[in-house]
Scaffold this motif. Structure first.
Motif, PDB file in Angstrom:
ATOM      1  N   ALA A 148       4.861   5.117 -40.862  1.00  0.00           N
ATOM      2  CA  ALA A 148       3.671   4.306 -41.097  1.00  0.00           C
ATOM      3  C   ALA A 148       3.426   4.003 -42.570  1.00  0.00           C
TER       4      ALA A 148
ATOM      5  N   GLN B  24       6.258  -2.522 -44.698  1.00  0.00           N
ATOM      6  CA  GLN B  24       6.788  -1.552 -43.737  1.00  0.00           C
ATOM      7  C   GLN B  24       7.872  -0.689 -44.371  1.00  0.00           C
TER       8      GLN B  24
ATOM      9  N   MET C  92      15.530  -8.145 -42.268  1.00  0.00           N
ATOM     10  CA  MET C  92      14.221  -7.495 -42.125  1.00  0.00           C
ATOM     11  C   MET C  92      13.527  -7.959 -40.839  1.00  0.00           C
TER      12      MET C  92
ATOM     13  N   CYS D 146       0.863   6.954 -33.857  1.00  0.00           N
ATOM     14  CA  CYS D 146       0.329   6.465 -35.141  1.00  0.00           C
ATOM     15  C   CYS D 146      -0.964   5.681 -34.983  1.00  0.00           C
ATOM     16  N   ARG D 147      -1.131   5.010 -33.870  1.00  0.00           N
ATOM     17  CA  ARG D 147      -2.283   4.144 -33.613  1.00  0.00           C
ATOM     18  C   ARG D 147      -2.476   3.089 -34.694  1.00  0.00           C
ATOM     19  N   GLU D 148      -1.389   2.665 -35.310  1.00  0.00           N
ATOM     20  CA  GLU D 148      -1.490   1.500 -36.177  1.00  0.00           C
ATOM     21  C   GLU D 148      -0.334   0.526 -35.942  1.00  0.00           C
TER      22      GLU D 148
ATOM     23  N   GLN E  43      -3.137  -1.353 -30.895  1.00  0.00           N
ATOM     24  CA  GLN E  43      -3.825  -2.354 -31.723  1.00  0.00           C
ATOM     25  C   GLN E  43      -4.653  -3.324 -30.886  1.00  0.00           C
TER      26      GLN E  43
ATOM     27  N   ASP F 264     -15.512  -3.061 -29.852  1.00  0.00           N
ATOM     28  CA  ASP F 264     -14.770  -2.668 -31.056  1.00  0.00           C
ATOM     29  C   ASP F 264     -13.816  -1.495 -30.826  1.00  0.00           C
TER      30      ASP F 264
ATOM     31  N   ARG G 199       8.651  -5.467 -47.204  1.00  0.00           N
ATOM     32  CA  ARG G 199       7.352  -6.030 -46.792  1.00  0.00           C
ATOM     33  C   ARG G 199       6.304  -4.909 -46.829  1.00  0.00           C
TER      34      ARG G 199
ATOM     35  N   LEU H  87      -8.115   6.527 -38.670  1.00  0.00           N
ATOM     36  CA  LEU H  87      -8.425   5.521 -39.677  1.00  0.00           C
ATOM     37  C   LEU H  87      -7.139   4.817 -40.080  1.00  0.00           C
ATOM     38  N   THR H  88      -7.269   3.545 -40.374  1.00  0.00           N
ATOM     39  CA  THR H  88      -6.084   2.761 -40.711  1.00  0.00           C
ATOM     40  C   THR H  88      -6.075   2.440 -42.191  1.00  0.00           C
ATOM     41  N   LEU H  89      -4.933   2.711 -42.773  1.00  0.00           N
ATOM     42  CA  LEU H  89      -4.751   2.461 -44.192  1.00  0.00           C
ATOM     43  C   LEU H  89      -4.450   0.996 -44.419  1.00  0.00           C
TER      44      LEU H  89
ATOM     45  N   HIS I  24      -7.742  -4.379 -28.729  1.00  0.00           N
ATOM     46  CA  HIS I  24      -9.139  -3.947 -28.708  1.00  0.00           C
ATOM     47  C   HIS I  24      -9.846  -4.460 -27.456  1.00  0.00           C
TER      48      HIS I  24
ATOM     49  N   ILE J  28       3.015   0.861 -35.410  1.00  0.00           N
ATOM     50  CA  ILE J  28       4.318   0.920 -36.060  1.00  0.00           C
ATOM     51  C   ILE J  28       5.246   2.000 -35.485  1.00  0.00           C
ATOM     52  N   CYS J  29       4.699   3.053 -34.874  1.00  0.00           N
ATOM     53  CA  CYS J  29       5.596   4.134 -34.429  1.00  0.00           C
ATOM     54  C   CYS J  29       6.310   3.777 -33.131  1.00  0.00           C
TER      55      CYS J  29
ATOM     56  N   LYS K 285      -6.879  -7.852 -36.748  1.00  0.00           N
ATOM     57  CA  LYS K 285      -6.836  -7.313 -35.392  1.00  0.00           C
ATOM     58  C   LYS K 285      -7.875  -6.216 -35.189  1.00  0.00           C
ATOM     59  N   ILE K 286      -8.033  -5.380 -36.206  1.00  0.00           N
ATOM     60  CA  ILE K 286      -8.926  -4.231 -36.061  1.00  0.00           C
ATOM     61  C   ILE K 286     -10.380  -4.625 -36.283  1.00  0.00           C
ATOM     62  N   VAL K 287     -10.614  -5.424 -37.330  1.00  0.00           N
ATOM     63  CA  VAL K 287     -11.998  -5.689 -37.748  1.00  0.00           C
ATOM     64  C   VAL K 287     -12.544  -7.008 -37.180  1.00  0.00           C
ATOM     65  N   ASP K 288     -11.615  -7.905 -36.787  1.00  0.00           N
ATOM     66  CA  ASP K 288     -12.034  -9.193 -36.263  1.00  0.00           C
ATOM     67  C   ASP K 288     -12.642 -10.075 -37.354  1.00  0.00           C
TER      68      ASP K 288
ATOM     69  N   MET L  30      -3.054  -7.162 -39.562  1.00  0.00           N
ATOM     70  CA  MET L  30      -3.478  -5.881 -39.004  1.00  0.00           C
ATOM     71  C   MET L  30      -4.984  -5.716 -39.186  1.00  0.00           C
TER      72      MET L  30
ATOM     73  N   ARG M 145     -12.387  -6.041 -27.172  1.00  0.00           N
ATOM     74  CA  ARG M 145     -12.953  -7.386 -27.273  1.00  0.00           C
ATOM     75  C   ARG M 145     -12.031  -8.432 -26.648  1.00  0.00           C
TER      76      ARG M 145
END
Lengths: 656, 250
Positions: A86, A172, B154, B58-60, B85, B30, A170, A291-293, B87, B62-63, A401-404, A398, B89
């Motif tokens: 990640a 990643q 890539m 990971c909940r983001e 990812q 949300d 990128r 939490l997402t970085l 939601h 990528i994993c 997607k999370i915050v809209d 990203m 909504r």
């Protein structure tokens, strides 16, 4: 000169084994002095590697290439999913491809200074030396780093650094480096030198005759408790940020392997040194699980600001006005204002603390008031939307997607979150813990980042330890003990350890209380964040200690678990990890209470300068705090490794 | 929001499974889809029922661990999105959502929504690497790689190995997954030396695992959370054909 750094009453001798001689020659000289294992003898040794992130996968691959027999363990369903994947922003290396004044010494110096002078000079210099080999190795594996049109590798600058030494793929980079290490590992699996154990979790370390002899694991699918014997055990199990419940770590990231080794005698170094990353998506809602970085690289182009006054901020919090309604003269670009030479690129600890301060003043944005803006409007105006999209496109996506919300149109909202732990198992220059035959690599050890890690340095350390340090240092130990020095899994030491693991699991299942592991975890996380997070003070820490003790007591009398142990049971896995976090949490608090100074990520409110910057106490705290476990519910014993600075001069860290 | 769920429950690989109905109220738009499952699992635990087992880490995005088949689509209704990812909504109040595991012979169900994807690891072990020992690499800038080539590599290398391509395919083919790795290494000079052997071995392993044939419907690419292009399958076919024509193992 051998640094024997501790009083002898308990029999633990903290010897850093840092080689003598000029800094730049230490590693070369040490490599020559290390014993070698004859190529034909390497196949007689069995090495256990726990964790398959950057450190574990690279170590397992490199050791397999040398001819050792390796067993690699991970709790995920595939080694490719370890949380190194990640990491977004990049990896540092002192290549100086940009001709901008970088060098091995500068990377060393930046890392020591960035770590607020709480890391070992010898280790950090070695890290900077091998950084250049890492990039070569990864490119040779087919890692598609970003490139210039001419075909040369591209670089960018990264938080806390004034040269462009960060290589990236990128957003990643961690994924690509891990997949490179995973591919090297897979090649050794195909060659028969590495055996993989996915969905398998280490639950205890076996020590016999004073040496690490193997591990006890649980097969997460069948629930079976198993023993594995080896000549050495390498813990590459990452950090313990999930003690805070909410963090940027993966849900499964845990301290269990390291903690159980600690309870068997391995010292734990600087547990209170945790890193709060400044640019994460703010907390929203009580159901939030992680939490997402947002990569720190965003600070290269984004400007951090909040409204100048509390009155304007309140209107934002109530949703009456938006960022674009706030006039330029009503905005406070607080990092640029306070740190004119580094601006938005100050190191993570400084950026996080400043964000917290402006929010504490009531000037935060978002409904919670716990967020600051990261604004790309000026960068888009300067470079065009296309250029910004090419650099950060996937991160912007990203975020949306999370915050809209669309960050091209409206500034991002960010807030600091727990991200990395500099503390970890104490290791010497050879990456060996005080337990012979037990090693810790990558984030799992304490060694290279002092009290604060610089951006793009975690990937560097993980791969340095795995590809370029352990293949040398492990051989020295193995050659000393010889191939016969191993015990079978039928030995009572293994049977006893299996019994203990089984007993602990049965005990958890038999409580049949009312509160789930998830609820205990959230509660612990809240205590840690509130009292042992971005700012700490003696009063709060003392309070937290008591709260953690009470919570731990409640855990063992009121835990609710469903299902059985002989099946896939995620709730049981979580409970077993939370049990360890409940013990580690108290040690972190003890360590934070002991360190009466502010340094790096450890900020004690009582120890700050007049303008709110961290105030170190070099006279009393230039040491690594290495804690020894003394039994259940007993205070741990502090050992000190005094840090000697032969090359750099300790100064007040300033980014003004 | 109020949500009705139909979730696949299966005790283990030996026991037959079935769909089970659950109802959830107070779902926030949300919430992520997995957070909604966290809430469900907490409710089940408190009722004394066993929580739903599902893979996630990971909940983001990528994993590649999360793997839910939602309303007939891997990772649900949004394109370029993993389950973690996604939601709430994306759904409406009162919706009924059907959640199943990946369905493929090569991905046997372990429990509930958890499947065994080790077949993917074995495909990579068959040749998804460059045979270079640690320490023997030349300087990273010795071989210049045009930016377009690096970018193309890539694009393929982004694969997260989640298996959505297999779940989406009516034949449960692993072509997109296998192609992504073959293509990444085929376009790079570092991967060129072994490109033919790699294509032969990885395709053979893919077949041995029981994945189906590719009939080029393109569903895999549409459902891929990283939107990996079908071009890579075309390159795999070219690599494979070239390898077979030149091969000693033909």
């Amino acid at each position: 000169m051998i640094d024997v750094l501790e009083e002898q009453e308990t029999g633990i001798k903290l010897d850093s084994k840092a080689p003598e001689g000029p800094l730049a020659e230490k590693w070369a000289k040490h490599k020559f002095n290390l014993k070698l294992v004859n190529p034909a003898n390497k196949r007689k040794y069995e090495i256990i590697v726990v964790g398959t992130g950057l450190a574990g996968a690279s170590a397992a691959a490199a050791l397999g290439e040398l001819g050792y027999n390796v067993k690699a363990f991970c709790f995920q369903d595939s080694p490719r999913r370890a949380h190194s994947i990640a990491a977004q922003g990049g990896i540092n290396a002192a290549k100086n491809y940009q001709n901008d004044g970088d060098s091995v010494f500068r990377l060393f110096y930046d890392t020591i200074k960035g770590g607020d002078y709480r890391a070992r000079e010898s280790n950090v210099h070695r890290l900077a030396e091998v950084s250049v080999n890492i990039i070569d190795q990864c490119v040779a594996q087919g890692v598609p780093f970003a490139r210039e049109y001419g075909g040369a590798l591209a670089n960018r600058s990264f938080g806390g650094s004034q040269v462009s030494r960060t290589f990236y793929a990128r957003g990643q980079t961690g994924q690509q480096l891990l997949l490179g290490a995973y591919s090297a590992l897979s090649r050794q699996v195909a060659n028969g030198k590495v055996k993989l154990f996915p969905r398998t979790e280490m639950l205890d370390l076996v020590i016999e005759g004073g040496k690490a002899r193997g591990i006890i694991t649980r097969n997460l699918v069948t629930g079976k408790i198993e023993s594995h014997s080896g000549h050495a055990v390498l813990l590459c199990t990452g950090g313990y940020g999930n003690v805070f419940y909410l963090s940027t770590n993966a849900m499964g990231s845990n301290v269990t392997a390291a903690w159980r080794a600690h309870k068997k005698g391995a010292l734990f170094g600087n547990p209170c040194f945790t890193q709060i990353h400044p640019t994460c998506i703010p907390v929203k809602g009580k159901y939030q699980s992680k939490l997402t970085l947002m990569s720190e690289s965003l600070r290269n182009d984004g400007r951090v600001w909040v409204p100048k006054t509390k009155e304007i901020a309140e209107k934002v919090q109530k949703g009456e006005i938006k960022a674009k309604d706030i006039k330029e003269e009503d905005r406070d670009y607080f990092l640029e204002r306070r740190y004119p030479s580094f601006g938005n690129l100050v190191p993570r600890d400084v950026a996080s603390r400043n964000a917290k301060n402006v929010c504490d003043e009531g000037r935060g944005v978002a409904a919670s008031g716990l967020a600051v803006y990261l604004d790309f409007a000026d960068a888009i105006k300067r470079d065009s939307k296309k250029v910004i999209e090419a650099k950060y496109g996937n991160l912007f996506e990203m975020y949306e997607k999370i915050v809209d919300e669309d960050p091209y149109e409206t500034p991002m909202k960010i807030y600091p979150a727990v991200h990395y732990t500099m503390g970890g198992l104490w290791v010497d220059y050879n990456l060996m813990t005080n337990v012979p035959g037990l090693y810790a690599l990558g984030e799992a050890n304490f060694s290279d980042h002092g009290a604060n890690r610089l951006g793009a340095s975690a990937l560097m350390q993980g791969l340095a330890d795995g590809y370029f340090v352990i293949p040398y240092t492990l051989g020295d130990y193995l050659a000393t003990i010889g191939p016969a020095d191993k015990i079978p899994t039928t030995h009572p030491a293994f049977k006893d350890a299996e019994q203990t693991v089984n007993d602990t699991i049965s005990r958890m299942l038999s409580i049949k209380g009312d509160k789930t592991a998830e609820e205990f975890h959230r509660q612990l996380g809240h205590i840690m964040w509130e009292y042992c997070g971005m700012a700490r003070n003696a009063e709060g820490l003392a309070k937290a200690k008591k709260m953690i003790q009470d919570l731990r007591k409640e855990f063992w009398t009121n835990l609710r678990l469903t299902g059985s142990d002989m099946e896939l049971n995620p709730a049981l896995e979580q409970a077993s990890r939370v049990a360890d976090f409940l013990e580690l949490g108290e040690l972190m608090v003890d360590d934070a209470l002991n360190r009466n100074e502010s340094c790096g990520g450890h900020f004690r409110e009582e120890y700050s300068t007049e303008d709110g910057e961290a105030k170190r106490d070099d006279e009393h705290y230039t040491y690594v705090a290495a804690w020894e476990y003394k039994g259940p519910n007993q205070p741990e014993k502090l050992h000190k490794e005094m840090l000697k600075f032969e090359t750099v001069k300790l100064t007040q860290r300033s980014y003004k | 929001m109020n949500i009705a769920l139909k979730v696949w429950r299966q005790k283990n690989s030996q026991t037959p499974g079935k769909m089970v109905d659950y109802k959830l109220s107070d779902v926030s738009p949300d919430m992520s889809f997995l957070e909604m499952f966290d809430v469900l699992n907490e409710e089940l635990s408190h009722k004394g029922e066993e929580p739903v087992a599902f893979d996630h880490d990971c909940r983001e995005g990528i994993c590649g661990m999360c793997s839910m088949y939602i309303n007939g689509r891997p990772h649900g209704p949004e394109t370029g999105t993993t389950t973690c990812q996604l939601h709430m909504r994306s759904f409406n109040d009162g919706d009924t959502i059907v959640v199943e595991p990946w369905r493929a012979r090569a991905f046997p169900v372990i429990k509930d929504l958890v499947v065994d994807r080790e077949a993917f690891d074995r495909i990579i072990q068959a040749g998804g690497y460059v045979s270079v020992n640690t320490g023997s690499a030349p300087d990273a800038n010795d071989i210049l790689i045009p930016r377009e080539i690096a970018d193309e590599a890539m694009d393929a290398a982004q694969c997260i190995g989640c298996g959505a391509c297999v779940a989406a395919c009516k034949n449960a083919s692993a072509m997109l997954f296998t192609a992504a790795k073959i293509s990444q290494l085929a376009v790079l000079p570092q991967g060129h030396a072994e490109h033919q052997l790699r294509a032969e071995r990885m395709v053979a392993q893919m077949d041995a695992e029981g994945f189906g044939a590719c009939s080029f419907t393109g569903a895999c690419s549409v459902e891929c959370p990283k939107s990996i292009s079908l071009d890579h399958i075309a390159r795999l076919n070219r690599e494979y054909l070239g390898a077979k024509l030149a091969s000693n193992n033909a």
